[in-house]
Enzyme design. Structure first.
Site, mmCIF file in Angstrom:
data_model
loop_
_atom_site.group_PDB
_atom_site.id
_atom_site.type_symbol
_atom_site.label_atom_id
_atom_site.label_comp_id
_atom_site.label_asym_id
_atom_site.label_seq_id
_atom_site.Cartn_x
_atom_site.Cartn_y
_atom_site.Cartn_z
ATOM 1 C CG LEU A 16 1.396 -6.889 -11.795
ATOM 2 C CD1 LEU A 16 2.597 -6.011 -11.459
ATOM 3 C CD2 LEU A 16 1.824 -8.358 -11.872
ATOM 4 N N GLY A 17 -2.655 -6.383 -9.533
ATOM 5 C CA GLY A 17 -3.460 -6.305 -8.320
ATOM 6 C C GLY A 17 -4.284 -5.033 -8.304
ATOM 7 N N GLY A 19 -6.597 -2.484 -5.443
ATOM 8 C CA GLY A 19 -7.008 -2.194 -4.080
ATOM 9 C C GLY A 19 -7.984 -1.040 -4.050
ATOM 10 C CB VAL A 24 -0.341 -2.698 -9.234
ATOM 11 C CG1 VAL A 24 1.119 -2.817 -9.686
ATOM 12 C CG2 VAL A 24 -0.430 -1.846 -7.970
ATOM 13 C CE LYS A 39 -0.050 2.071 -4.949
ATOM 14 N NZ LYS A 39 0.674 1.978 -3.656
ATOM 15 C CG ASP A 133 -1.397 -0.651 5.526
ATOM 16 O OD1 ASP A 133 -1.968 -1.388 6.355
ATOM 17 O OD2 ASP A 133 -1.778 -0.532 4.350
#
Length: 271
Positions: A16-17, A19, A24, A39, A133
């Site tokens: 999904l992503g 960083g 994730v 995550k 954030d």
């Protein structure tokens, strides 16, 4: 990046992503027969006890708050290599960053989204927590039987107000973080999130996405709304709205002066 077949009991479907601190994955929960977002702390950070604790703090905080406007945590686990992971509700509508990548949202929709973001941040503020954030990537959308819900995600930098000052390192994303977050001795409180809300508003309603400017907003944005955003992003915290609830109330009032009653009440479904 190689996709794992499983994380704990969860079958992994796709990435999904990713960083700096975590990755994730979209997984399937065999007990709930539902998709979940998992995550996982990044491998290069799992020996840093401070980062590891901050990662787990996010899970504990989301679990304690357990609110429909925040991403919900179902469980916490640990990989064989010792890295912790959080099992969270999957936001099937993607992020605000995804949507803005496709082009600007219509002004009424952008106002509705901004008001819903503020409502989610207000939940944190009512519990004496500051997010620190707020970015388009940390605003998610989830389908519900009553329509689409805006969710606040990534509380990895969130702090209880009592512990949010006297920090030793910068915390936040340039372009969205308040000026005081760059000062390790400054007091960081709910007004820092108001600044983040204002910057999100400029990204949603600004005429130039690359250079958000309160003086250059899109046609159709009422001057009263522009005034709310200008106040939110003033450099001095004392000049901003005191918290997310006050910002949302001011936004509602400003939009209502042009659009009539309840102008920012509905978030449209994604086409």
């Amino acid at each position: 990046m190689t996709s794992p077949v499983r994380i704990g009991p969860y079958r992994i479907e796709r990435l999904l992503g990713a960083g700096s601190f975590a990755t994730v994955w979209l997984g399937h929960d065999p007990v709930l027969d539902a998709r979940v977002a998992i995550k996982v702390l990044a491998e290069n950070w799992h020996h840093d006890l401070r980062v590891r604790e901050r990662f787990l703090d996010e899970g504990r905080l989301l679990r304690r708050l357990d609110h429909e406007r925040l991403v919900r945590v179902h469980a916490v686990g640990e990989l064989p290599d010792g890295r912790p992971y959080l099992v969270m509700a999957w936001a099937d509508g993607g992020s605000l960053a995804d949507r803005l990548a496709d082009g600007p949202l219509p002004v009424p929709v952008a106002l509705a989204v901004l008001a819903e973001i503020a409502a989610g941040v207000a939940v944190l503020h009512r519990h004496d927590v500051v997010h620190r954030d707020l970015t388009p990537g940390n605003v998610l959308f989830r389908s519900t039987p009553d329509g689409e819900r805006v969710l606040i995600a990534d509380l990895g930098l969130a702090k209880a107000l009592a512990a949010a000052s006297g920090l030793t390192a910068r915390a936040g994303t340039p372009g969205y973080m308040a000026p005081e977050q760059d000062d390790p001795l400054a007091v960081v409180d709910t007004r820092a999130d108001v600044y983040g809300l204002g910057r999100l508003g400029l990204r949603l309603l600004g005429a130039d996405a690359a250079r958000p400017d309160p003086a250059r907003l899109r046609p159709g944005v009422a001057p009263e709304v522009a005034a709310v955003l200008r106040r939110a992003v003033v450099p001095c915290p004392a000049g901003r709205h005191p918290d997310a609830s006050a910002f949302r109330a001011a936004l509602h009032h400003a939009a209502a002066r042009k659009a009539g009653p309840d102008p920012v009440a509905t978030v449209s479904r994604r086409p």
